[in-house]
Design an enzyme around this catalytic site. Structure first.
Site, PDB file in Angstrom:
ATOM      1  N   ASP A 173      -4.144  -6.761  -3.478  1.00 31.87           N
ATOM      2  CA  ASP A 173      -3.008  -6.159  -2.776  1.00 31.87           C
ATOM      3  C   ASP A 173      -3.652  -5.377  -1.640  1.00 31.87           C
ATOM      4  O   ASP A 173      -4.272  -4.343  -1.861  1.00 31.87           O
ATOM      5  CB  ASP A 173      -2.222  -5.231  -3.694  1.00 31.87           C
ATOM      6  CG  ASP A 173      -1.001  -4.638  -2.986  1.00 31.87           C
ATOM      7  OD1 ASP A 173      -1.038  -4.506  -1.745  1.00 31.87           O
ATOM      8  OD2 ASP A 173      -0.016  -4.303  -3.651  1.00 31.87           O
ATOM      9  N   HIS A 174      -3.535  -5.896  -0.399  1.00 34.53           N
ATOM     10  CA  HIS A 174      -4.364  -5.319   0.678  1.00 34.53           C
ATOM     11  C   HIS A 174      -4.021  -3.860   0.960  1.00 34.53           C
ATOM     12  O   HIS A 174      -4.829  -3.131   1.517  1.00 34.53           O
ATOM     13  CB  HIS A 174      -4.281  -6.171   1.958  1.00 34.53           C
ATOM     14  CG  HIS A 174      -2.983  -6.088   2.676  1.00 34.53           C
ATOM     15  ND1 HIS A 174      -1.973  -7.016   2.502  1.00 34.53           N
ATOM     16  CD2 HIS A 174      -2.515  -5.198   3.577  1.00 34.53           C
ATOM     17  CE1 HIS A 174      -0.955  -6.694   3.267  1.00 34.53           C
ATOM     18  NE2 HIS A 174      -1.249  -5.602   3.923  1.00 34.53           N
ATOM     19  N   HIS A 236       3.291  -4.027  -2.865  1.00 36.59           N
ATOM     20  CA  HIS A 236       2.815  -2.855  -2.119  1.00 36.59           C
ATOM     21  C   HIS A 236       3.533  -1.572  -2.525  1.00 36.59           C
ATOM     22  O   HIS A 236       2.915  -0.546  -2.788  1.00 36.59           O
ATOM     23  CB  HIS A 236       3.011  -3.040  -0.611  1.00 36.59           C
ATOM     24  CG  HIS A 236       2.387  -4.278  -0.066  1.00 36.59           C
ATOM     25  ND1 HIS A 236       1.215  -4.810  -0.552  1.00 36.59           N
ATOM     26  CD2 HIS A 236       2.770  -5.101   0.948  1.00 36.59           C
ATOM     27  CE1 HIS A 236       0.904  -5.904   0.135  1.00 36.59           C
ATOM     28  NE2 HIS A 236       1.825  -6.103   1.038  1.00 36.59           N
TER      29      HIS A 236
END
Length: 485
Positions: A173-174, A236
């Protein structure tokens, strides 16, 4: 921590993500001397390149997407020397033997970054296994989306688990690679002044906003199948909520931190179908003005009618001792008034104002953690305006500012994928998402989506360039809360 590997294999190596993020990130790590000396990077995709063709492709991507101050001809040249390429149709098992030959000896360890369509996960894992590329010294990084709901997510996780046990699976999950997101932990657990009031006694409510000004931007097919809830909230936003709400972990490591996050995600109050229309708002952007330009509505951009939501607002509750009674308001959308990712912690007012009789108006303290476009942490506190106070005391809200760009001006800001790729290569799982987290997130989201279906909820239209449907304002206003804008 595991040992750094000697080889990196990139699936989807000619895709948009590779060009914009992965190649520039790997170059950045290379230029700063952070990659293991002999590490080779092998790209694979359906496109028909040889090594020289792929190096030319990568050079063009770096030319387009690297900031000017990062371009260095000799560093680019030595980075390109690390790159190889093998064309592969991942849906056909027989091509993986040639890929394994191309990689050569992997006894020094292999990290795989999988950025492909979810339906290719099964054949890819089978292909890797058949070619001996799923052994004990191989770890795999998975780019989202991991499924469309709990059931499909479990299927994908089961498929991956056949070749890669949990400790060798790194779900990306960047957002977790962003510096300010990690600063949430430093802020909470490195300072003694916040933790005593970081609970239902001190906090009135929490707001999390992730707003975008862009529309479909070439992602039409993917986005229309996905929508804002799956694209943003499921991963996110719930990860941000978990970091804000989690208990202090015993230590800074992958197991302790992820144990605490999953407790929060399991504590999210499930919504009944009857509650969903009152606790959520969905919207879809229509025509309007964005950044001074007239823009089309979603269905015009898409070219067909659609019931996909491009905006979601939710009132969530975390049912545990720390957060009982504290609402968490989430909102995200495309074509909104401005691009912004932020968390707002609204503290409770002081129990008694000594200034009221003298005309002094108090406002409760607010902590704003801004993730983008700027990165800062701002605490709004009350101060007295200078003066003789003959007509009463004048109080004003003033910000105490920690602007990360300013405080750490000499330090280069890294894009999130630099950290995550380096952690994958070195085998540090702390900033990756564990299977039980993903499934807890899906379980909560699926309940809301089932409520939309049961109530035949359709997205409300909103003008591009606005802050979403008016119902999103009503969602907070009926609790006496205003969105931070």
């Amino acid at each position: 921590m595991s040992q750094a590997v000697g080889k990196l294999l990139l699936f989807g190596a000619t895709g948009d993500l590779a060009q914009r993020m992965l190649l520039p990130s790997l170059y950045g790590l290379h230029a700063d001397g952070l990659l293991p000396a002999g590490l080779t990077i092998t790209g694979t995709a359906r496109s028909d390149h040889d090594d020289a063709g792929y190096r030319k492709f990568a050079a063009d991507a770096l030319d387009e997407f690297l900031p000017a101050d990062r371009k260095d001809d000799s560093a680019v040249a030595s980075f390109l020397d690390r790159l190889n390429y093998q064309p592969l149709d991942a849906s056909q098992t027989d091509g993986f033997g040639v890929l394994a030959e191309k990689l050569g000896d992997i006894s020094g360890g292999l990290a795989i970054f999988l950025s492909t369509a979810p339906w290719l996960f099964g054949p890819t894992i089978k292909g890797l296994e058949s070619a001996g590329l799923a052994g004990d010294n191989v770890r795999i990084g998975l780019e989202k989306p991991l499924g469309r709901d709990l059931e499909s997510s479990r299927e994908i996780n089961d498929i991956v688990a056949l070749g890669f046990p949990e400790e060798r699976t790194f779900r990306i999950d960047h957002y977790l690679g962003k510096e300010t997101v990690q600063n949430i932990m430093a802020l909470r657990f490195g300072n003694s002044l916040f933790e005593p009031i970081w609970n239902s006694h001190g906090v009135d409510h929490v707001q999390i906003t992730v707003s975008e000004t862009v529309g479909l931007e070439g992602r039409a097919g993917f986005y229309d199948d996905t929508g804002a809830m799956r694209d943003m909230v499921q991963n996110h936003m719930l990860q941000l909520l978990a970091l804000i709400a989690m208990e202090p972990p015993a230590r800074f490591d992958g197991t302790a931190i992820r144990d605490e996050k999953v407790k929060v995600l399991r504590s999210l109050r499930k919504m009944t179908p009857a509650e969903v229309p009152h606790l959520t708002v969905t919207g879809q952007y229509g025509p309007g003005a964005s950044k001074g330009e007239i823009v089309k509505g979603y269905t015009e951009e898409l070219g067909k009618p659609s019931g996909t939501e491009t905006f979601v607002a939710i009132k969530a509750n975390v049912d545990n001792w720390r957060w009982a009674g504290v609402p968490f308001y989430l909102r995200t959308g495309k074509r909104l008034a401005e691009r912004r990712s932020e968390i707002v912690i609204q503290f409770k007012p002081v129990p008694h104002s000594i200034f009221a009789d003298r005309g002094g108006q108090l406002q409760a303290n607010t902590l704003v953690i801004r993730l983008q476009p700027e990165e800062y942490i701002r605490l709004l506190v009350m101060a007295k305006q200078p003066g003789l106070d003959r007509d009463g005391i004048r109080l004003r809200e003033v910000p105490l500012n920690l602007a990360l760009d300013h405080e750490f001006a000499g330090t280069r800001r890294r894009i999130a994928y630099e950290r995550l790729l380096l952690d994958l290569i070195e085998g540090d799982p702390t900033l990756f998402v564990r299977r039980d987290e993903v499934e807890a997130q899906w379980e909560w989201i699926d309940g809301i989506r089932a409520g939309w279906e049961a109530n035949d909820v359709h997205p409300k239209p909103y003008a591009s360039g606005s802050w979403g449907p008016s119902a999103a304002i009503a969602l907070t206003e009926r609790d006496g809360v205003t969105w931070n804008e």
